[in-house]
Design a protein around this motif. Structure first.
Motif, PDB file in Angstrom:
ATOM      1  N   UNK A 132       0.835  -1.211   0.000  1.00 40.06           N
ATOM      2  CA  UNK A 132       0.000   0.000   0.000  1.00 40.06           C
ATOM      3  C   UNK A 132       0.864   1.253   0.000  1.00 40.06           C
ATOM      4  N   UNK A 133       1.941   1.256   0.770  1.00 41.34           N
ATOM      5  CA  UNK A 133       2.807   2.432   0.847  1.00 41.34           C
ATOM      6  C   UNK A 133       3.464   2.721  -0.496  1.00 41.34           C
ATOM      7  N   UNK A 134       3.968   1.703  -1.156  1.00 40.90           N
ATOM      8  CA  UNK A 134       4.644   1.928  -2.441  1.00 40.90           C
ATOM      9  C   UNK A 134       3.662   2.172  -3.585  1.00 40.90           C
ATOM     10  N   UNK A 135       2.396   1.790  -3.404  1.00 41.29           N
ATOM     11  CA  UNK A 135       1.409   1.997  -4.462  1.00 41.29           C
ATOM     12  C   UNK A 135       0.753   3.368  -4.379  1.00 41.29           C
ATOM     13  N   UNK A 136       0.601   3.903  -3.171  1.00 39.05           N
ATOM     14  CA  UNK A 136      -0.186   5.122  -2.990  1.00 39.05           C
ATOM     15  C   UNK A 136       0.625   6.330  -2.539  1.00 39.05           C
ATOM     16  N   UNK A 137       1.884   6.163  -2.173  1.00 40.03           N
ATOM     17  CA  UNK A 137       2.696   7.287  -1.708  1.00 40.03           C
ATOM     18  C   UNK A 137       3.878   7.476  -2.644  1.00 40.03           C
ATOM     19  N   UNK A 138       4.206   8.732  -2.914  1.00 37.60           N
ATOM     20  CA  UNK A 138       5.348   9.073  -3.750  1.00 37.60           C
ATOM     21  C   UNK A 138       6.446   9.621  -2.846  1.00 37.60           C
ATOM     22  N   UNK A 139       7.526   8.881  -2.686  1.00 37.73           N
ATOM     23  CA  UNK A 139       8.615   9.301  -1.798  1.00 37.73           C
ATOM     24  C   UNK A 139       9.945   8.988  -2.474  1.00 37.73           C
ATOM     25  N   UNK A 140      10.982   9.626  -1.997  1.00 39.17           N
ATOM     26  CA  UNK A 140      12.302   9.460  -2.594  1.00 39.17           C
ATOM     27  C   UNK A 140      12.807   8.027  -2.370  1.00 39.17           C
ATOM     28  N   UNK A 141      13.275   7.423  -3.426  1.00 41.10           N
ATOM     29  CA  UNK A 141      13.802   6.069  -3.345  1.00 41.10           C
ATOM     30  C   UNK A 141      12.756   4.986  -3.501  1.00 41.10           C
ATOM     31  N   UNK A 142      11.514   5.361  -3.841  1.00 37.45           N
ATOM     32  CA  UNK A 142      10.462   4.350  -3.949  1.00 37.45           C
ATOM     33  C   UNK A 142      10.758   3.353  -5.071  1.00 37.45           C
ATOM     34  N   UNK A 143      11.120   3.860  -6.234  1.00 40.99           N
ATOM     35  CA  UNK A 143      11.387   2.967  -7.366  1.00 40.99           C
ATOM     36  C   UNK A 143      12.584   2.054  -7.091  1.00 40.99           C
TER      37      UNK A 143
END
Length: 315
Positions: A132-143
């Motif tokens: 859920x965090x990686x699908x709905x939040x945009x943060x540095x280093x996500x990719x």
């Protein structure tokens, strides 16, 4: 015929037509309906697949009632004793199973339930939270984080066993339940499923509406997102439960005490005895050892089927 009789007949005809429409509401249009030949081939193929999956269970039931001599003689597809003598044959093999395992068979089954249940519960929550965090939040280093976790899916489990053993040995956690539970709580595949389900099943508009109403991220996740993803969580739970239940190499490396062994490792130790020759007792142990998994799948089947389709339709 009077006007009253005509109205009653018309009402009955309307009700019959409504029932026919309701019973065929989900039918495909005539142009899309499969032909009779396709239906016959489909039913035949599904019947063959059903026999393929049920035959090992049937053979295990038959073999669990036989003595070593009966395993190698007579009809392998049917019982070697009469139906009236079956309870005695089952009781005899069950007593032999408890004797070979020194009465610890059900302790091993309980250990497997604890390892699999706790690991699956924690792993499901971690997978859904991370997905859920990686699908709905945009943060540095996500990719980069997603790439690393997805890359872990390509690594064979055997490659990680020795490093895991070294780490847990340094932490003095070998030969403990934590040495099995902690590694099995982390599943890259569970993260992948959690992310896919969160992307397709949790609408952004719902999250924005919750933010407008003043709900925090924790409240949104635990009161809204978890309810939406409940069927998907059942699918992830079953995958993690079965993976932990069938895990053999990790317990073999970590566990040395008989009282902490799961049922897979316990039966392997029984077969490894130089004096062991009773295959009927082994089949009895294998059959009883797989019953909890069968019961779990049958009990959660409805939710599991809904979870499999949860990520197939957006919204």
């Amino acid at each position: 015929m009077s006007r009253t009789d005509e109205s009653r007949a018309a009402a009955r005809a309307r009700r019959k037509a409504d029932r026919i429409r309701e019973s065929h509401a989900d039918d495909l249009p005539r142009s899309l309906q499969p032909s009779m030949a396709v239906r016959v081939v489909t039913v035949a193929a599904l019947t063959i697949v059903l026999i393929y999956f049920l035959f090992p269970i049937y053979w295990a039931i038959i073999a669990s009632t036989k003595t070593p001599s009966q395993m190698t003689s007579g009809n392998g597809m049917w019982f070697s004793v009469g139906l009236a003598d079956l309870p005695g044959a089952v009781a005899a093999n069950y007593a032999k199973l408890l004797g070979w395992t020194r009465g610890q068979f059900w302790r091993w089954v309980l250990n497997s339930l604890l390892y699999s249940g706790i690991s699956a519960l924690i792993g499901t929550l971690v997978a859904v939270m991370a997905g859920y965090a990686t699908a709905k939040f945009d943060f540095r280093g996500r990719n980069a984080a997603i790439a690393v976790i997805m890359g872990c899916m390509l690594m064979p489990a055997a490659l990680l066993t020795i490093p895991q053993y070294s780490i847990f040995h340094a932490m003095h956690l070998t030969n403990t339940m934590l040495s099995i539970i902690i590694p099995c709580c982390v599943s890259p595949f569970g993260f992948f499923l959690g992310r896919v389900y969160a992307q397709t099943s949790v609408p952004d508009e719902l999250i924005e509406a919750a933010h407008i109403d003043g709900a925090g991220e924790a409240r949104i996740f635990f009161t809204i997102v978890l309810r939406i993803l409940a069927p998907a969580m059942v699918t992830i739970f079953l995958f993690l439960f079965v993976a932990t239940w069938n895990n053999f190499l990790l317990p073999l490396m970590m566990i040395s005490s008989d009282s902490l062994k799961p049922v897979t490792l316990g039966l392997y130790g029984m077969v490894s005895l130089a004096t062991f020759t009773d295959r009927g007792a082994l089949m009895m142990g294998a059959l009883l050892g797989v019953l909890p998994v069968i019961i779990l799948f049958l009990g959660l089947q409805r939710y599991w089927q809904a979870g499999l389709a949860a990520g197939a339709v957006k919204g």
